[in-house]
Every structure is written in structure tokens, then in C-alpha cells.
Design a protein around this motif. Structure first.
Motif, PDB file in Angstrom:
ATOM      1  N   VAL A  54       2.352  -7.013   8.887  1.00 23.75           N
ATOM      2  CA  VAL A  54       1.515  -6.171   9.742  1.00 23.75           C
ATOM      3  C   VAL A  54       2.269  -4.857   9.935  1.00 23.75           C
ATOM      4  CG1 VAL A  54       0.342  -5.971  11.965  1.00 23.75           C
ATOM      5  CG2 VAL A  54       0.640  -8.239  10.908  1.00 23.75           C
ATOM      6  N   VAL A  55       1.738  -3.798   9.354  1.00 25.17           N
ATOM      7  CA  VAL A  55       2.434  -2.507   9.341  1.00 25.17           C
ATOM      8  C   VAL A  55       1.574  -1.470  10.048  1.00 25.17           C
ATOM      9  CG1 VAL A  55       3.527  -0.753   7.898  1.00 25.17           C
ATOM     10  CG2 VAL A  55       3.462  -3.150   7.130  1.00 25.17           C
ATOM     11  N   GLU A  56       2.204  -0.708  10.906  1.00 24.23           N
ATOM     12  CA  GLU A  56       1.491   0.347  11.635  1.00 24.23           C
ATOM     13  C   GLU A  56       1.869   1.708  11.063  1.00 24.23           C
ATOM     14  OE1 GLU A  56       0.444   1.794  16.167  1.00 24.23           O
ATOM     15  OE2 GLU A  56       2.154   0.472  15.837  1.00 24.23           O
ATOM     16  N   TRP A  57       0.833   2.490  10.769  1.00 24.99           N
ATOM     17  CA  TRP A  57       0.981   3.830  10.214  1.00 24.99           C
ATOM     18  C   TRP A  57       0.382   4.843  11.182  1.00 24.99           C
ATOM     19  CZ3 TRP A  57       3.863   4.312   5.978  1.00 24.99           C
ATOM     20  CH2 TRP A  57       4.061   3.173   5.193  1.00 24.99           C
ATOM     21  N   ARG A  58       0.912   6.036  11.158  1.00 28.27           N
ATOM     22  CA  ARG A  58       0.401   7.116  11.994  1.00 28.27           C
ATOM     23  C   ARG A  58      -1.051   7.431  11.653  1.00 28.27           C
ATOM     24  NH1 ARG A  58       4.070  11.903  11.199  1.00 28.27           N
ATOM     25  NH2 ARG A  58       3.078  11.788   9.163  1.00 28.27           N
ATOM     26  N   SER A  59      -1.405   7.306  10.368  1.00 27.80           N
ATOM     27  CA  SER A  59      -2.771   7.625   9.929  1.00 27.80           C
ATOM     28  C   SER A  59      -3.085   6.904   8.627  1.00 27.80           C
ATOM     29  CB  SER A  59      -2.923   9.135   9.712  1.00 27.80           C
ATOM     30  OG  SER A  59      -2.164   9.535   8.568  1.00 27.80           O
ATOM     31  N   ALA A  60      -4.362   6.850   8.293  1.00 27.94           N
ATOM     32  CA  ALA A  60      -4.791   6.278   7.015  1.00 27.94           C
ATOM     33  C   ALA A  60      -4.231   7.084   5.850  1.00 27.94           C
ATOM     34  CB  ALA A  60      -6.313   6.225   6.954  1.00 27.94           C
ATOM     35  N   GLU A  61      -4.097   8.375   6.030  1.00 33.55           N
ATOM     36  CA  GLU A  61      -3.543   9.238   4.981  1.00 33.55           C
ATOM     37  C   GLU A  61      -2.087   8.889   4.696  1.00 33.55           C
ATOM     38  OE1 GLU A  61      -5.251  10.378   7.681  1.00 33.55           O
ATOM     39  OE2 GLU A  61      -7.111  10.881   6.652  1.00 33.55           O
ATOM     40  N   ASP A  62      -1.311   8.639   5.762  1.00 35.33           N
ATOM     41  CA  ASP A  62       0.095   8.262   5.575  1.00 35.33           C
ATOM     42  C   ASP A  62       0.198   6.938   4.816  1.00 35.33           C
ATOM     43  OD1 ASP A  62       1.218  10.493   6.895  1.00 35.33           O
ATOM     44  OD2 ASP A  62       0.959   9.525   8.836  1.00 35.33           O
ATOM     45  N   PHE A  63      -0.666   6.001   5.156  1.00 36.38           N
ATOM     46  CA  PHE A  63      -0.678   4.718   4.460  1.00 36.38           C
ATOM     47  C   PHE A  63      -1.018   4.920   2.987  1.00 36.38           C
ATOM     48  CE2 PHE A  63      -3.307   0.692   3.677  1.00 36.38           C
ATOM     49  CZ  PHE A  63      -2.235   0.008   3.132  1.00 36.38           C
ATOM     50  N   ALA A  64      -2.012   5.729   2.694  1.00 39.16           N
ATOM     51  CA  ALA A  64      -2.403   5.984   1.304  1.00 39.16           C
ATOM     52  C   ALA A  64      -1.263   6.629   0.515  1.00 39.16           C
ATOM     53  CB  ALA A  64      -3.650   6.868   1.260  1.00 39.16           C
ATOM     54  N   LEU A  65      -0.565   7.571   1.127  1.00 36.41           N
ATOM     55  CA  LEU A  65       0.567   8.207   0.448  1.00 36.41           C
ATOM     56  C   LEU A  65       1.686   7.210   0.191  1.00 36.41           C
ATOM     57  CD1 LEU A  65       0.641  11.620   2.348  1.00 36.41           C
ATOM     58  CD2 LEU A  65       0.019  11.234  -0.053  1.00 36.41           C
ATOM     59  N   SER A  66       1.908   6.299   1.117  1.00 39.08           N
ATOM     60  CA  SER A  66       2.924   5.268   0.929  1.00 39.08           C
ATOM     61  C   SER A  66       2.562   4.351  -0.232  1.00 39.08           C
ATOM     62  CB  SER A  66       3.086   4.451   2.214  1.00 39.08           C
ATOM     63  OG  SER A  66       3.981   3.379   1.991  1.00 39.08           O
ATOM     64  N   ARG A  67       1.315   3.942  -0.295  1.00 37.81           N
ATOM     65  CA  ARG A  67       0.876   3.079  -1.396  1.00 37.81           C
ATOM     66  C   ARG A  67       1.112   3.744  -2.746  1.00 37.81           C
ATOM     67  NH1 ARG A  67      -4.909   0.359  -0.211  1.00 37.81           N
ATOM     68  NH2 ARG A  67      -4.009  -1.672  -0.602  1.00 37.81           N
ATOM     69  N   ALA A  68       0.872   5.035  -2.806  1.00 33.86           N
ATOM     70  CA  ALA A  68       1.047   5.757  -4.069  1.00 33.86           C
ATOM     71  C   ALA A  68       2.506   5.760  -4.524  1.00 33.86           C
ATOM     72  CB  ALA A  68       0.531   7.189  -3.925  1.00 33.86           C
ATOM     73  N   LYS A  69       3.438   5.687  -3.583  1.00 31.41           N
ATOM     74  CA  LYS A  69       4.860   5.681  -3.934  1.00 31.41           C
ATOM     75  C   LYS A  69       5.309   4.342  -4.496  1.00 31.41           C
ATOM     76  CE  LYS A  69       6.634   9.244  -0.877  1.00 31.41           C
ATOM     77  NZ  LYS A  69       7.680   9.571   0.100  1.00 31.41           N
ATOM     78  N   GLY A  70       4.650   3.265  -4.108  1.00 28.97           N
ATOM     79  CA  GLY A  70       5.033   1.946  -4.613  1.00 28.97           C
ATOM     80  C   GLY A  70       6.460   1.572  -4.243  1.00 28.97           C
ATOM     81  N   ALA A  71       7.096   0.848  -5.134  1.00 25.88           N
ATOM     82  CA  ALA A  71       8.469   0.376  -4.906  1.00 25.88           C
ATOM     83  C   ALA A  71       9.468   1.382  -5.469  1.00 25.88           C
ATOM     84  CB  ALA A  71       8.651  -0.990  -5.537  1.00 25.88           C
ATOM     85  N   ASN A  72       9.462   2.583  -4.896  1.00 27.04           N
ATOM     86  CA  ASN A  72      10.267   3.679  -5.437  1.00 27.04           C
ATOM     87  C   ASN A  72      11.730   3.666  -5.011  1.00 27.04           C
ATOM     88  OD1 ASN A  72       9.533   4.330  -2.759  1.00 27.04           O
ATOM     89  ND2 ASN A  72       9.838   6.510  -3.167  1.00 27.04           N
ATOM     90  N   LEU A  73      12.113   2.808  -4.085  1.00 26.58           N
ATOM     91  CA  LEU A  73      13.500   2.741  -3.629  1.00 26.58           C
ATOM     92  C   LEU A  73      14.008   1.306  -3.741  1.00 26.58           C
ATOM     93  CD1 LEU A  73      13.280   5.087  -0.505  1.00 26.58           C
ATOM     94  CD2 LEU A  73      14.253   5.611  -2.746  1.00 26.58           C
ATOM     95  N   PRO A  74      15.327   1.128  -3.898  1.00 23.87           N
ATOM     96  CA  PRO A  74      15.885  -0.208  -4.144  1.00 23.87           C
ATOM     97  C   PRO A  74      15.542  -1.263  -3.082  1.00 23.87           C
ATOM     98  CG  PRO A  74      17.539   1.466  -4.550  1.00 23.87           C
ATOM     99  CD  PRO A  74      16.361   2.168  -3.948  1.00 23.87           C
ATOM    100  N   GLY A  75      15.574  -0.896  -1.815  1.00 22.39           N
ATOM    101  CA  GLY A  75      15.268  -1.869  -0.771  1.00 22.39           C
ATOM    102  C   GLY A  75      13.829  -2.343  -0.828  1.00 22.39           C
ATOM    103  N   ILE A  76      12.934  -1.430  -1.109  1.00 23.37           N
ATOM    104  CA  ILE A  76      11.517  -1.769  -1.235  1.00 23.37           C
ATOM    105  C   ILE A  76      11.300  -2.631  -2.480  1.00 23.37           C
ATOM    106  CG2 ILE A  76       9.185  -0.833  -1.518  1.00 23.37           C
ATOM    107  CD1 ILE A  76      10.247   1.718  -0.042  1.00 23.37           C
TER     108      ILE A  76
END
Length: 99
Positions: A54-76
Motif C-alpha cells: 500500500v503506497v501513498e503518492w502525492r498525486s496520480a501523476e507522481d505515481f505514473a512517473l514512478s511506474r515509468a522508471k521501473g526498477a531503475n535502482l539496485p534497492g528497487i
């Protein structure tokens, strides 16, 4: 601007549960460092090897931008690697101050 709640349900094999939980702190740190609009997340253990994030985002746009990044960093990437199957993903807005 209304916040957006992301609900992601997934399955993890019993032998990967420890890896999933070990990767969680680095995943959250990567989200805080790299994902504008990331506010908070809670991981819920469900029966039969299923989990709900369950993840809380400031906006739907922020969530969409995050999805586009995918697993771009080692921890993710490490957290995502422990997931065996994506069951569902949804998003919505909180219904009021009692959530």
C-alpha cells in the motif's frame, strides 16, 4: 491536489520471503531518493504467500512517473526480484480523513 493510493498485490515463494524483507529498506530508501511524490508505504503479509503493498503518492501523476522508471535502482531491483507473480495493481484516492 488529492493523494493517490497504489495497491499492489503479489506472490512470493516461501524461500524468497527473507530476501523480500531484507530488500525492503533499500527499496524504500531508493524510492525516497528517486521518486518525486512518494509519501509512504506499508507492506502487508496475506495468507498463502501473497503480499499487499500500500503506497501513498502525492498525486496520480507522481505515481505514473514512478511506474515509468521501473526498477531503475539496485534497492528497487532487489525487491522486485523477490516477487514471483504480480496478482493485481490498482490505484485510487482516499475516501476521507479516516483512512
Amino acid at each position: 491536489m488529492a493523494t493517490t493510493i497504489e495497491l499492489t498485490r503479489f506472490k512470493v515463494a516461501a524461500d524468497k520471503t527473507e530476501a523480500l524483507l531484507a530488500a525492503r529498506p533499500a527499496m524504500l530508501a531508493d524510492f525516497r531518493a528517486d521518486r518525486d511524490g512518494f509519501l509512504d508505504a506499508r507492506l502487508v503479509a496475506l495468507p498463502h504467500g501473497e503480499w499487499l503493498d500500500v503506497v501513498e503518492w502525492r498525486s496520480a501523476e507522481d505515481f505514473a512517473l514512478s511506474r515509468a522508471k521501473g526498477a531503475n535502482l539496485p534497492g528497487i531491483a532487489a525487491f522486485f526480484a523477490a516477487i514471483d507473480e504480480l496478482v493485481s495493481t490498482e490505484e485510487g484516492a482516499p475516501a476521507g480523513p479516516y483512512l
